[in-house]
Design a protein around this motif. Structure first.
Motif, PDB file in Angstrom:
ATOM      1  N   GLU A   1       0.853  -1.193   0.000  1.00 17.63           N
ATOM      2  CA  GLU A   1       0.000   0.000   0.000  1.00 17.63           C
ATOM      3  C   GLU A   1       0.883   1.235   0.000  1.00 17.63           C
ATOM      4  OE1 GLU A   1      -2.876   0.091   3.073  1.00 17.63           O
ATOM      5  OE2 GLU A   1      -3.805  -1.836   2.545  1.00 17.63           O
ATOM      6  N   ILE A   2       0.794   2.010  -1.095  1.00 17.18           N
ATOM      7  CA  ILE A   2       1.638   3.199  -1.239  1.00 17.18           C
ATOM      8  C   ILE A   2       0.807   4.302  -1.881  1.00 17.18           C
ATOM      9  CG2 ILE A   2       3.817   1.929  -1.454  1.00 17.18           C
ATOM     10  CD1 ILE A   2       3.584   2.254  -4.478  1.00 17.18           C
ATOM     11  N   SER A   3       1.396   5.490  -1.917  1.00 16.81           N
ATOM     12  CA  SER A   3       0.792   6.621  -2.618  1.00 16.81           C
ATOM     13  C   SER A   3       1.572   6.879  -3.897  1.00 16.81           C
ATOM     14  CB  SER A   3       0.785   7.859  -1.728  1.00 16.81           C
ATOM     15  OG  SER A   3       2.105   8.209  -1.351  1.00 16.81           O
ATOM     16  N   THR A   4       1.081   7.745  -4.739  1.00 15.70           N
ATOM     17  CA  THR A   4       1.718   7.984  -6.049  1.00 15.70           C
ATOM     18  C   THR A   4       3.071   8.683  -5.933  1.00 15.70           C
ATOM     19  OG1 THR A   4       0.394   9.996  -6.204  1.00 15.70           O
ATOM     20  CG2 THR A   4      -0.437   8.043  -7.345  1.00 15.70           C
ATOM     21  N   ASP A   5       3.380   9.265  -4.780  1.00 15.07           N
ATOM     22  CA  ASP A   5       4.684   9.913  -4.625  1.00 15.07           C
ATOM     23  C   ASP A   5       5.680   9.019  -3.872  1.00 15.07           C
ATOM     24  OD1 ASP A   5       3.443   9.965  -2.215  1.00 15.07           O
ATOM     25  OD2 ASP A   5       3.819  12.082  -1.781  1.00 15.07           O
ATOM     26  N   GLU A   6       5.378   7.714  -3.747  1.00 15.19           N
ATOM     27  CA  GLU A   6       6.280   6.761  -3.093  1.00 15.19           C
ATOM     28  C   GLU A   6       6.716   5.695  -4.105  1.00 15.19           C
ATOM     29  OE1 GLU A   6       4.642   6.786   1.512  1.00 15.19           O
ATOM     30  OE2 GLU A   6       3.714   5.419   0.067  1.00 15.19           O
ATOM     31  N   SER A   7       7.648   4.848  -3.652  1.00 14.58           N
ATOM     32  CA  SER A   7       8.142   3.752  -4.508  1.00 14.58           C
ATOM     33  C   SER A   7       8.175   2.462  -3.695  1.00 14.58           C
ATOM     34  CB  SER A   7       9.547   4.061  -5.043  1.00 14.58           C
ATOM     35  OG  SER A   7      10.478   4.152  -3.984  1.00 14.58           O
ATOM     36  N   ILE A   8       8.233   1.344  -4.377  1.00 11.51           N
ATOM     37  CA  ILE A   8       8.353   0.038  -3.739  1.00 11.51           C
ATOM     38  C   ILE A   8       9.452  -0.755  -4.433  1.00 11.51           C
ATOM     39  CG2 ILE A   8       5.974  -0.120  -2.907  1.00 11.51           C
ATOM     40  CD1 ILE A   8       5.301  -1.763  -5.374  1.00 11.51           C
ATOM     41  N   THR A   9       9.935  -1.805  -3.747  1.00  8.03           N
ATOM     42  CA  THR A   9      11.011  -2.639  -4.283  1.00  8.03           C
ATOM     43  C   THR A   9      10.554  -4.090  -4.328  1.00  8.03           C
ATOM     44  OG1 THR A   9      12.725  -1.171  -3.413  1.00  8.03           O
ATOM     45  CG2 THR A   9      13.386  -3.419  -3.983  1.00  8.03           C
TER      46      THR A   9
ATOM     47  N   VAL B   1       7.871   2.705  -9.425  1.00  8.64           N
ATOM     48  CA  VAL B   1       7.245   3.980  -9.078  1.00  8.64           C
ATOM     49  C   VAL B   1       5.890   4.045  -9.791  1.00  8.64           C
ATOM     50  CG1 VAL B   1       7.420   6.498  -9.174  1.00  8.64           C
ATOM     51  CG2 VAL B   1       9.482   5.096  -8.803  1.00  8.64           C
ATOM     52  N   PRO B   2       4.779   4.198  -9.045  1.00  5.18           N
ATOM     53  CA  PRO B   2       3.449   4.219  -9.693  1.00  5.18           C
ATOM     54  C   PRO B   2       3.218   5.515 -10.461  1.00  5.18           C
ATOM     55  CG  PRO B   2       3.259   4.655  -7.348  1.00  5.18           C
ATOM     56  CD  PRO B   2       4.697   4.325  -7.590  1.00  5.18           C
TER      57      PRO B   2
ATOM     58  N   THR C   1      -5.697  -0.129  -8.018  1.00  4.14           N
ATOM     59  CA  THR C   1      -5.263  -1.419  -7.461  1.00  4.14           C
ATOM     60  C   THR C   1      -4.682  -2.268  -8.598  1.00  4.14           C
ATOM     61  OG1 THR C   1      -6.978  -1.342  -5.768  1.00  4.14           O
ATOM     62  CG2 THR C   1      -5.974  -3.482  -6.223  1.00  4.14           C
ATOM     63  N   TYR C   2      -3.482  -2.814  -8.367  1.00  3.20           N
ATOM     64  CA  TYR C   2      -2.770  -3.536  -9.420  1.00  3.20           C
ATOM     65  C   TYR C   2      -2.270  -4.871  -8.877  1.00  3.20           C
ATOM     66  CZ  TYR C   2      -2.809   1.184 -11.247  1.00  3.20           C
ATOM     67  OH  TYR C   2      -3.210   2.415 -11.657  1.00  3.20           O
ATOM     68  N   LYS C   3      -1.974  -5.795  -9.769  1.00  8.45           N
ATOM     69  CA  LYS C   3      -1.585  -7.142  -9.371  1.00  8.45           C
ATOM     70  C   LYS C   3      -0.301  -7.582 -10.089  1.00  8.45           C
ATOM     71  CE  LYS C   3      -3.308 -11.921  -9.308  1.00  8.45           C
ATOM     72  NZ  LYS C   3      -4.409 -12.834  -9.711  1.00  8.45           N
ATOM     73  N   ILE C   4       0.613  -8.202  -9.305  1.00  3.71           N
ATOM     74  CA  ILE C   4       1.799  -8.861  -9.863  1.00  3.71           C
ATOM     75  C   ILE C   4       1.575 -10.360  -9.767  1.00  3.71           C
ATOM     76  CG2 ILE C   4       4.275  -9.280  -9.592  1.00  3.71           C
ATOM     77  CD1 ILE C   4       4.611  -6.492  -8.537  1.00  3.71           C
ATOM     78  N   ASP C   5       1.551 -11.028 -10.913  1.00  6.18           N
ATOM     79  CA  ASP C   5       1.261 -12.457 -10.956  1.00  6.18           C
ATOM     80  C   ASP C   5       2.386 -13.269 -10.301  1.00  6.18           C
ATOM     81  OD1 ASP C   5      -1.140 -12.090 -12.262  1.00  6.18           O
ATOM     82  OD2 ASP C   5      -0.187 -12.100 -14.254  1.00  6.18           O
ATOM     83  N   PRO C   6       2.121 -14.525  -9.921  1.00  8.88           N
ATOM     84  CA  PRO C   6       3.173 -15.380  -9.335  1.00  8.88           C
ATOM     85  C   PRO C   6       4.368 -15.519 -10.277  1.00  8.88           C
ATOM     86  CG  PRO C   6       1.013 -16.373  -9.012  1.00  8.88           C
ATOM     87  CD  PRO C   6       0.797 -15.199  -9.924  1.00  8.88           C
ATOM     88  N   ILE C   7       5.561 -15.579  -9.699  1.00  8.75           N
ATOM     89  CA  ILE C   7       6.812 -15.724 -10.450  1.00  8.75           C
ATOM     90  C   ILE C   7       7.353 -17.123 -10.170  1.00  8.75           C
ATOM     91  CG2 ILE C   7       9.108 -14.775 -10.870  1.00  8.75           C
ATOM     92  CD1 ILE C   7       8.074 -12.162  -9.584  1.00  8.75           C
TER      93      ILE C   7
ATOM     94  N   ILE D   1      -1.244  -4.628  -5.184  1.00 11.58           N
ATOM     95  CA  ILE D   1      -0.690  -3.343  -4.759  1.00 11.58           C
ATOM     96  C   ILE D   1      -1.777  -2.277  -4.866  1.00 11.58           C
ATOM     97  CG2 ILE D   1       1.158  -1.668  -5.135  1.00 11.58           C
ATOM     98  CD1 ILE D   1       2.661  -3.890  -6.663  1.00 11.58           C
ATOM     99  N   LYS D   2      -2.009  -1.565  -3.766  1.00  8.89           N
ATOM    100  CA  LYS D   2      -2.984  -0.472  -3.744  1.00  8.89           C
ATOM    101  C   LYS D   2      -2.227   0.848  -3.749  1.00  8.89           C
ATOM    102  CE  LYS D   2      -6.523  -3.099  -1.242  1.00  8.89           C
ATOM    103  NZ  LYS D   2      -7.384  -3.153  -0.033  1.00  8.89           N
ATOM    104  N   VAL D   3      -2.510   1.666  -4.774  1.00  7.35           N
ATOM    105  CA  VAL D   3      -1.878   2.972  -4.918  1.00  7.35           C
ATOM    106  C   VAL D   3      -2.903   4.047  -4.613  1.00  7.35           C
ATOM    107  CG1 VAL D   3      -0.605   4.509  -6.452  1.00  7.35           C
ATOM    108  CG2 VAL D   3      -0.343   2.021  -6.685  1.00  7.35           C
ATOM    109  N   LYS D   4      -2.645   4.849  -3.568  1.00  5.29           N
ATOM    110  CA  LYS D   4      -3.568   5.898  -3.147  1.00  5.29           C
ATOM    111  C   LYS D   4      -3.195   7.208  -3.809  1.00  5.29           C
ATOM    112  CE  LYS D   4      -4.053   3.780   1.436  1.00  5.29           C
ATOM    113  NZ  LYS D   4      -3.866   3.991   2.896  1.00  5.29           N
ATOM    114  N   GLY D   5      -4.247   8.027  -4.066  1.00  2.86           N
ATOM    115  CA  GLY D   5      -4.025   9.342  -4.647  1.00  2.86           C
ATOM    116  C   GLY D   5      -3.714   9.253  -6.120  1.00  2.86           C
TER     117      GLY D   5
END
Length: 581
Positions: free
Chosen positions: A288-296, A350-351, A356-362, A384-388
């Motif tokens: 769960e992140i916002s549009t001004d954040e990033s994930i790894t 970076v969104p 709401t988006y999905k990464i399939d199994p790897i 992944i839920k992206v707020k804003g």
């Protein structure tokens, strides 16, 4: 009557000493194709204008090497001058080495011709049987493996006589293999019995091989030159035995490796060549992140097998994310276990839009040689839920997007810039540098720099005025740098590591100084090169002694009894050599 007999015997003795003997000798008159052998021409008087034969039918690999020896026996002092050549037999058949010529005492002398028979090369095992004191073998952990399955291999030398620094004359080409050497700080030795005889065993080189193709692979042959000490049967003036160094040529066949192809049955579509036993993990830093954040997104593979050649699966990302170039970290080790390690790849996401988006199994697949089957490890899917932020124009009203969706998105700059929160410094109109604190500080700094340059220039001039002292100082610095690791082991009271580091420092120094590659390094060749460059005989003798001492500790129980003296002696010798040459 007794006096007459004495003078007659004395006359015969001096007459025999005055006779000139000029002979030729070889270790064997029967050699094999490709074999190297030495030819020696020996004269017992000082001579000049030596003329060697043309050696038709052979390749001259080295020579002429000259050596002088003197010794005493019941007849008086003996003298020998020897010219030696290293030849290689290339063609089959019988060849004649013609006579050599030399002048001594105003007369010209010649040797007899000698016939050499060159036969076909025999198996390495038969060659090694000629000298029961030395045996060379190539050992492998497996002779039947799957393609991509690592093999532990080593060259093992068995010996029961005093040996010197060995050099490889020939090595397998390992065509069809990926090879990675195992670097050991020192050579470990052990005792083994062969046919009831006790030998000291040492692994000269260890490696891990990974076959890249199937079939019967024959890596090739191993050729090793081993210097050994041989008792000449004579004694010096003080009664000590006189020994000489002889080089034994050993050969071994590397075992044939049967490489089985990977089975087609059950092969997954995503299989990329991984062979061994592995673990696969996938993690996401946040869901769960916002549009001004990033994930790894982090993918990690670790295990035992051909890890260095393994490809990490490529995930599919939602088009609503900007994906930056991944950061890849690899670690691997090789040893008797084969190869093991890990690979980690991290993606920064970076969104661009909210939603709401999905990464399939790897999934990661590998072949397990123990179970003889393919195995697959799959990760969980991530939501992944992206707020804003605004919703993607093409996906407005949709609650979820999968990894296979397609959308057209305009390019967004890949640079993320931070916003300044403080203003810069503004200068007033009446601010001046002249006579300010900054002015005086800069002036003082310039004065200090000039003083430093003056003292440096004075010191360098003093050095140039005494070039011998400068050379000695530079030589001492070079010696200290070369012996850095040896000094460290000496301080830690580690005898085996000390002598290994000392030996590596000496050979490394001469390798750089004389441009001498590793396969040509031997004590005889080293002393010959140093003599050509004008190194004094006493320094050569001291150098040979310290190298011999360091070499012997690799195969015996090393102690610290003479370590300090040996270190000081090696440092002094390198300093003198650097000064002389």
């Amino acid at each position: 009557m007794k006096q007459l007999s004495f003078y007659i015997a004395l006359f015969i003795s001096f007459n025999s000493l005055a006779q000139v003997s000029f002979t030729v000798s070889v270790a064997s008159k029967n050699v094999q194709q490709g074999q190297r052998f030495a030819v020696e021409f020996k004269v017992n008087q000082r001579g000049e204008s030596f003329q060697a034969p043309d050696f038709t039918g052979f390749s001259v690999l080295g020579g002429p090497n000259t050596s002088v020896s003197t010794y005493m026996d019941n007849s008086g002092t003996r003298f020998n001058l020897t010219y030696s050549y290293i030849l290689q037999a290339n063609n089959l058949g019988k060849f004649t080495i013609g006579p050599a010529y030399i002048k001594t005492g105003g007369q010209t002398y010649r040797t007899e011709s000698i016939d050499i028979t060159v036969s076909e090369k025999k198996e390495a095992a038969q060659q090694n049987a000629k000298n029961e004191d030395l045996i060379l073998k190539a050992l492998v952990s497996k002779q039947s493996v799957y393609q991509g399955e690592p093999i532990y291999a080593r060259y093992r030398l068995y010996f029961r006589t005093e040996i010197g620094q060995q050099t490889f004359r020939e090595e397998p080409n390992f065509k069809g293999f990926y090879r990675e050497n195992i670097d050991d700080k020192r050579i470990e030795t052990s005792e083994e019995y062969i046919n009831g005889q006790r030998y000291v065993a040492a692994d000269l080189q260890k490696m891990v091989l990974i076959p890249q193709q199937s079939g019967e692979l024959k890596p090739g042959n191993i050729g090793l030159n081993v210097p050994i000490r041989i008792n000449s049967g004579r004694r010096d003036f003080f009664g000590f035995p006189i020994t000489r160094t002889s080089t034994e040529e050993l050969n071994a066949d590397f075992p044939t490796i049967e490489v089985k192809p990977l089975p087609d049955k059950g092969r997954p579509d995503n299989f990329s060549g991984a062979v061994g036993r592995y673990d696969f993990k996938v993690s996401l830093s946040n869901t769960e992140i916002s549009t001004d954040e990033s994930i790894t997104l982090r993918l990690e593979i670790n295990g035992t097998g051909n890890i260095k050649l393994v490809d990490i699966p490529q995930p599919e990302f939602p088009q609503a994310f900007e994906v930056f170039d991944p950061e890849i970290t690899e670690r691997s080790n090789v040893g008797s276990y084969g190869m093991k390690g890990s690979k980690v790849i991290e993606y920064l996401l970076v969104p661009r839009y909210g939603g709401t988006y999905k990464i399939d199994p790897i999934a990661f697949s590998y072949f397990n040689p123990q179970s003889k089957s393919y195995e697959t490890i799959s990760s969980n899917s991530y939501e992944i839920k992206v707020k804003g932020g605004q919703v993607s124009p093409n996906l407005a009203g949709q609650a979820q997007m999968g990894g296979n969706e397609k959308e057209e998105v305009n390019f967004i700059s890949k640079e993320i810039l931070f916003i300044k929160t403080k203003a810069g410094r503004w200068l007033k109109n009446d601010d001046r540098f002249w006579l300010s604190q900054g002015f005086w500080g800069s002036l003082a700094l310039l004065l200090l720099i000039n003083l430093g340059l003056y003292f440096f220039w004075t010191k360098e001039n003093n050095k140039r005025a005494n070039p011998s002292a400068l050379r000695e100082q530079k030589a001492a610095k070079k010696a200290a740098k070369r012996l850095k690791n040896a000094k460290k082991a000496l301080d830690q009271n580690q005898a085996a590591e000390f002598y290994q580091a000392l030996l590596e420092a000496l050979w490394g120094y001469f390798s750089d100084k004389l441009k001498m590659p590793a396969h040509e390094q031997s004590r005889e060749r080293l002393l010959e090169e140093l003599a050509k460059r004008g190194l004094s005989s006493p320094t050569q003798i001291r150098l040979e002694k310290i190298i011999e001492q360091a070499e012997m500790t690799r195969y015996t129980q090393a102690t610290m009894a003479n370590a300090q003296n040996d270190f000081q002696e090696a440092s002094a010798i390198l300093t003198e050599i650097e000064g002389e040459l």
